[in-house]
Design a protein around this motif. Structure first.
Motif, PDB file in Angstrom:
ATOM      1  N   UNK A 236       1.325 -12.152  -4.175  1.00 23.71           N
ATOM      2  CA  UNK A 236       0.589 -12.731  -3.076  1.00 23.71           C
ATOM      3  C   UNK A 236       1.245 -12.382  -1.834  1.00 23.71           C
ATOM      4  N   UNK A 237       0.641 -13.136  -0.719  1.00 26.38           N
ATOM      5  CA  UNK A 237       1.057 -12.972   0.695  1.00 26.38           C
ATOM      6  C   UNK A 237       2.547 -13.042   0.718  1.00 26.38           C
ATOM      7  N   UNK A 238       2.795 -14.253  -0.160  1.00 24.32           N
ATOM      8  CA  UNK A 238       4.481 -14.482  -0.198  1.00 24.32           C
ATOM      9  C   UNK A 238       5.289 -13.485  -0.488  1.00 24.32           C
ATOM     10  N   UNK A 239       4.903 -12.517  -1.375  1.00 23.53           N
ATOM     11  CA  UNK A 239       5.362 -11.561  -1.909  1.00 23.53           C
ATOM     12  C   UNK A 239       5.386 -10.308  -0.867  1.00 23.53           C
ATOM     13  N   UNK A 240       4.267 -10.024  -0.342  1.00 25.52           N
ATOM     14  CA  UNK A 240       4.042  -8.887   0.436  1.00 25.52           C
ATOM     15  C   UNK A 240       4.446  -8.952   1.859  1.00 25.52           C
ATOM     16  N   UNK A 241       4.370 -10.206   2.542  1.00 27.56           N
ATOM     17  CA  UNK A 241       4.644 -10.707   3.822  1.00 27.56           C
ATOM     18  C   UNK A 241       6.082 -11.394   3.761  1.00 27.56           C
ATOM     19  N   UNK A 242       6.046 -12.524   3.114  1.00 26.39           N
ATOM     20  CA  UNK A 242       7.070 -13.398   3.345  1.00 26.39           C
ATOM     21  C   UNK A 242       8.548 -13.111   2.715  1.00 26.39           C
ATOM     22  N   UNK A 243       8.548 -12.123   1.669  1.00 24.68           N
ATOM     23  CA  UNK A 243       9.856 -11.695   0.932  1.00 24.68           C
ATOM     24  C   UNK A 243      10.616 -10.500   1.882  1.00 24.68           C
ATOM     25  N   UNK A 244       9.583  -9.609   2.274  1.00 24.55           N
ATOM     26  CA  UNK A 244       9.918  -8.601   3.009  1.00 24.55           C
ATOM     27  C   UNK A 244      10.661  -9.133   4.666  1.00 24.55           C
ATOM     28  N   UNK A 245       9.680 -10.258   4.945  1.00 20.99           N
ATOM     29  CA  UNK A 245      10.122 -10.795   6.353  1.00 20.99           C
ATOM     30  C   UNK A 245      11.720 -11.539   6.143  1.00 20.99           C
ATOM     31  N   UNK A 246      11.792 -12.331   4.930  1.00 17.25           N
ATOM     32  CA  UNK A 246      13.349 -12.835   4.793  1.00 17.25           C
ATOM     33  C   UNK A 246      14.230 -11.760   4.435  1.00 17.25           C
TER      34      UNK A 246
ATOM     35  N   UNK B 108      10.190  -2.216  -4.675  1.00 13.07           N
ATOM     36  CA  UNK B 108       9.771  -1.883  -3.230  1.00 13.07           C
ATOM     37  C   UNK B 108       9.829  -2.851  -2.236  1.00 13.07           C
ATOM     38  N   UNK B 109       9.696  -4.212  -2.368  1.00 11.12           N
ATOM     39  CA  UNK B 109       9.704  -5.050  -1.253  1.00 11.12           C
ATOM     40  C   UNK B 109      11.192  -5.160  -0.641  1.00 11.12           C
ATOM     41  N   UNK B 110      12.103  -4.774  -1.535  1.00 13.22           N
ATOM     42  CA  UNK B 110      13.580  -4.757  -1.049  1.00 13.22           C
ATOM     43  C   UNK B 110      13.746  -3.467  -0.037  1.00 13.22           C
ATOM     44  N   UNK B 111      13.204  -2.409  -0.328  1.00  9.85           N
ATOM     45  CA  UNK B 111      13.085  -1.254   0.650  1.00  9.85           C
ATOM     46  C   UNK B 111      12.522  -1.635   1.877  1.00  9.85           C
ATOM     47  N   UNK B 112      11.281  -2.240   1.707  1.00  9.99           N
ATOM     48  CA  UNK B 112      10.497  -2.674   3.130  1.00  9.99           C
ATOM     49  C   UNK B 112      11.432  -3.669   3.629  1.00  9.99           C
ATOM     50  N   UNK B 113      11.869  -4.569   3.186  1.00 16.14           N
ATOM     51  CA  UNK B 113      12.522  -5.656   3.911  1.00 16.14           C
ATOM     52  C   UNK B 113      13.750  -4.866   4.699  1.00 16.14           C
ATOM     53  N   UNK B 114      14.530  -4.125   3.996  1.00 15.46           N
ATOM     54  CA  UNK B 114      15.664  -3.482   4.731  1.00 15.46           C
ATOM     55  C   UNK B 114      15.179  -2.376   5.624  1.00 15.46           C
ATOM     56  N   UNK B 115      14.237  -1.982   5.390  1.00 19.24           N
ATOM     57  CA  UNK B 115      13.267  -0.869   6.302  1.00 19.24           C
ATOM     58  C   UNK B 115      13.039  -1.261   7.530  1.00 19.24           C
ATOM     59  N   UNK B 116      12.332  -2.700   7.510  1.00 20.55           N
ATOM     60  CA  UNK B 116      12.058  -3.350   8.581  1.00 20.55           C
ATOM     61  C   UNK B 116      13.259  -3.779   9.481  1.00 20.55           C
TER      62      UNK B 116
ATOM     63  N   UNK C 170      12.770 -12.088  -4.334  1.00 21.70           N
ATOM     64  CA  UNK C 170      12.375 -10.605  -5.405  1.00 21.70           C
ATOM     65  C   UNK C 170      13.035 -10.943  -6.668  1.00 21.70           C
ATOM     66  N   UNK C 171      14.176 -11.095  -6.918  1.00 21.65           N
ATOM     67  CA  UNK C 171      14.882 -11.363  -8.168  1.00 21.65           C
ATOM     68  C   UNK C 171      14.243 -12.304  -9.015  1.00 21.65           C
ATOM     69  N   UNK C 172      14.187 -13.522  -8.540  1.00 29.60           N
ATOM     70  CA  UNK C 172      13.674 -14.794  -9.102  1.00 29.60           C
ATOM     71  C   UNK C 172      12.326 -14.619  -9.479  1.00 29.60           C
ATOM     72  N   UNK C 173      11.492 -14.063  -8.428  1.00 24.95           N
ATOM     73  CA  UNK C 173      10.047 -13.847  -9.062  1.00 24.95           C
ATOM     74  C   UNK C 173       9.791 -12.963 -10.290  1.00 24.95           C
ATOM     75  N   UNK C 174      10.846 -11.893 -10.388  1.00 22.28           N
ATOM     76  CA  UNK C 174      10.638 -10.887 -11.140  1.00 22.28           C
ATOM     77  C   UNK C 174      11.258 -11.549 -12.648  1.00 22.28           C
ATOM     78  N   UNK C 175      12.613 -12.117 -12.722  1.00 23.87           N
ATOM     79  CA  UNK C 175      13.065 -12.591 -13.908  1.00 23.87           C
ATOM     80  C   UNK C 175      12.258 -13.439 -14.394  1.00 23.87           C
ATOM     81  N   UNK C 176      11.491 -14.420 -13.777  1.00 27.13           N
ATOM     82  CA  UNK C 176      10.639 -15.663 -14.310  1.00 27.13           C
ATOM     83  C   UNK C 176       9.760 -15.144 -15.320  1.00 27.13           C
ATOM     84  N   UNK C 177       9.401 -13.722 -15.136  1.00 23.48           N
ATOM     85  CA  UNK C 177       8.481 -13.192 -16.113  1.00 23.48           C
ATOM     86  C   UNK C 177       8.923 -13.185 -17.554  1.00 23.48           C
TER      87      UNK C 177
END
Length: 530
Positions: free
Chosen positions: A60-70, A294-302, A82-89
């Protein structure tokens, strides 16, 4: 923000909206109006199609915008999402997917009501599902407002308000006319676009650092102003014991919440068999896993390329980090490449928001019609009447989400979704697991479990720093904060399980052994499943 950015992004927005409305129109001409068609798309989707749709619902927007921003603002601590959302599955895959598909029909309440007195259980589960869905919708509305605020240079609050209203209106159209089939295809299109955009940005970030991830992290730490602390736990959640408990509470909510999300559970009913549901989850995990890495790369990239100060200046909660990163990677502000890449990413983010709100609205309107309306009517509603109620409910839920979304414009979208996960894990997960695995579980236990998790979770959020008592609160001018944590999961989740146990052991009702045996056989073998 240049006029070139705005024009390109608006053109791409318009293209996606036109395509999705075309899908909705095409589907609405080919539907026959039954509840099975509206809620479950006729159960005709393949595991791969449903896997892409689940991923589209979840990313969702939380993943694409929010996580990278945090991550851009807080480094290591932002990665918890990122870790919590994935492990939940893993919880969904091993405990929920097949059993829910075999035991239910359209909603979470179907699974619980199979063994219990239907009316009180459906009212409780339906109420909980609507509350969780509205909280999740608010996060998407906030994401939409932040995105368009950036696009228009934050020039006017009116534009952000109109955007939130427009997103709400579109989601009502998607759900009312297209039902599950249109929503699923919109999710599939969105998942493909989102994965394509995320891969593109990730590759561009890594090329900037010649594939050296260590150099990316070092540069991000240097630019952050916090040095190596940026790459260690504690920048956001390590200040004192309150912050550490908040960290544990959030982690617990993220890992356990997914299995209680109504719009995720409803996706398991769109495939023909339980085996197909399990294979859908495997497809979804593959897509979601790649995306969150990839959101980890984007967050640290930003953090490394744009800088936390510029991200925070654009949006205090970091919701605009990825669009700013895209503009930088394309050549910077004012360049043609920057305008094109920014517009592409902004359009994908907007598509993400539209698709997710459609799925959530459908799930919540299904709960209103299939659970609340049918129960309050004292007899099972006719299918065609129930579908009509669901369409009306979509309008009401959209209006509530719009109002709350306008109120919460300055909160981080990933944080808001964390609250929705906490409520889902507190109210929905305990009753679901007890119903599937506890032979002695009773109707009172089911009702107490739902309300015993739902009421404390919502009450603790209201009494937390999220709502009052700090400059970042919804109401910064007042202070009725009592509960110190921002996420209630560490308290409300155990209370949900405790209330279910207490309601069962104090109930005079004997558990129906025959119904439990039938449910157990059906959940494990699929015999008698719809």
């Amino acid at each position: 923000m240049t006029t070139e950015h705005q024009t390109l992004a608006l053109i791409l927005f318009s293209v996606f909206i036109a395509v999705t409305l075309g899908i909705t129109t095409w589907v609405s001409r080919n539907r026959h109006g039954s509840a099975e068609e509206f809620y479950a798309g006729g159960r005709l989707f393949s595991p791969m199609e449903n896997g892409f749709a689940i991923a589209g619902d979840y990313m969702s927007a939380a993943s694409f915008l929010g996580i990278s921003g945090l991550i851009a603002l807080f480094g290591y601590d932002g990665m918890l999402y990122s870790v919590g959302f994935l492990v939940a599955w893993l919880v969904v895959l091993f405990l929920v997917a097949e059993l829910v598909r075999n035991c239910g029909r359209f909603t979470l309440a179907d699974v619980v009501a199979a063994r219990m007195s239907e009316r009180p259980v459906r009212i409780a589960a339906g109420t909980s599902s609507v509350v969780v869905s509205v909280l999740y919708l608010v996060a998407q509305m906030v994401g939409a407002g932040s995105l368009v605020g950036l696009l228009l240079g934050n020039s006017t609050a009116t534009a952000r308000t109109l955007t939130v209203i427009g997103v709400g209106a579109l989601m009502v159209v998607y759900v009312s006319f297209g039902g599950m089939r249109a929503t699923t295809w919109i999710q599939i299109v969105k998942a493909v676009l989102l994965m394509g955009g995320t891969i593109t940005l990730t590759v561009l970030v890594l090329l900037r650092f010649h594939g050296n991830f260590d150099q990316l992290l070092t540069t991000a730490a240097d630019r952050s102003g916090h040095g190596l602390r940026f790459l260690s736990p504690g920048l956001k959640y390590g200040g004192d014991w309150t912050a550490r408990f908040d960290f544990m509470s959030l982690g617990l909510a993220l890992v356990l919440g997914t299995a209680g999300l109504p719009h995720i559970l409803s996706r398991f009913y769109t495939v023909p068999t339980a085996r197909a549901a399990r294979r859908s989850v495997v497809w979804a995990i593959a897509l979601i896993g790649g995306f969150y890495l990839m959101t980890i790369v984007l967050g640290f990239g930003a953090a490394a390329l744009v800088g936390p100060d510029q991200v925070r200046a654009s949006n205090a909660s970091g919701n605009t980090a990825v669009p700013l990163l895209a503009a930088f990677l394309g050549g910077g502000a004012g360049s043609t490449g920057g305008a094109v890449l920014f517009a592409f990413v902004a359009a994908i983010a907007f598509a993400t928001i539209l698709a997710v709100v459609a799925g959530i609205t459908l799930a919540s309107s299904a709960s209103v019609a299939h659970d609340l309306y049918a129960s309050l009517k004292r007899r099972h509603a006719r299918q065609r009447s129930e579908v009509a109620v669901a369409r009306v409910a979509a309008v009401g839920i959209g209006a509530v989400a719009i109002a709350l979304g306008l109120l919460a414009q300055d909160l981080n979208v990933a944080f808001l979704v964390g609250l929705a996960f906490a409520v889902a894990a507190s109210a929905n997960l305990p009753v679901l697991l007890y119903s599937l695995f506890w032979r002695a579980f009773t109707t009172r236990g089911a009702v107490w479990s739902v309300y015993g998790g739902l009421v404390p979770a919502v009450l603790l959020v209201v009494l937390s720093p999220v709502v009052s008592g700090s400059p970042e609160s919804l109401f910064p001018g007042v202070d009725f904060q009592v509960f110190p944590l921002q996420n209630p999961g560490i308290v409300s989740i155990p209370l949900g399980f405790l209330a279910g146990w207490l309601g069962t052991v104090t109930s005079g009702e004997e558990a129906d052994e025959r119904k439990h045996a039938q449910t157990e056989v059906r959940s494990l073998t699929g015999a008698g499943a719809v």
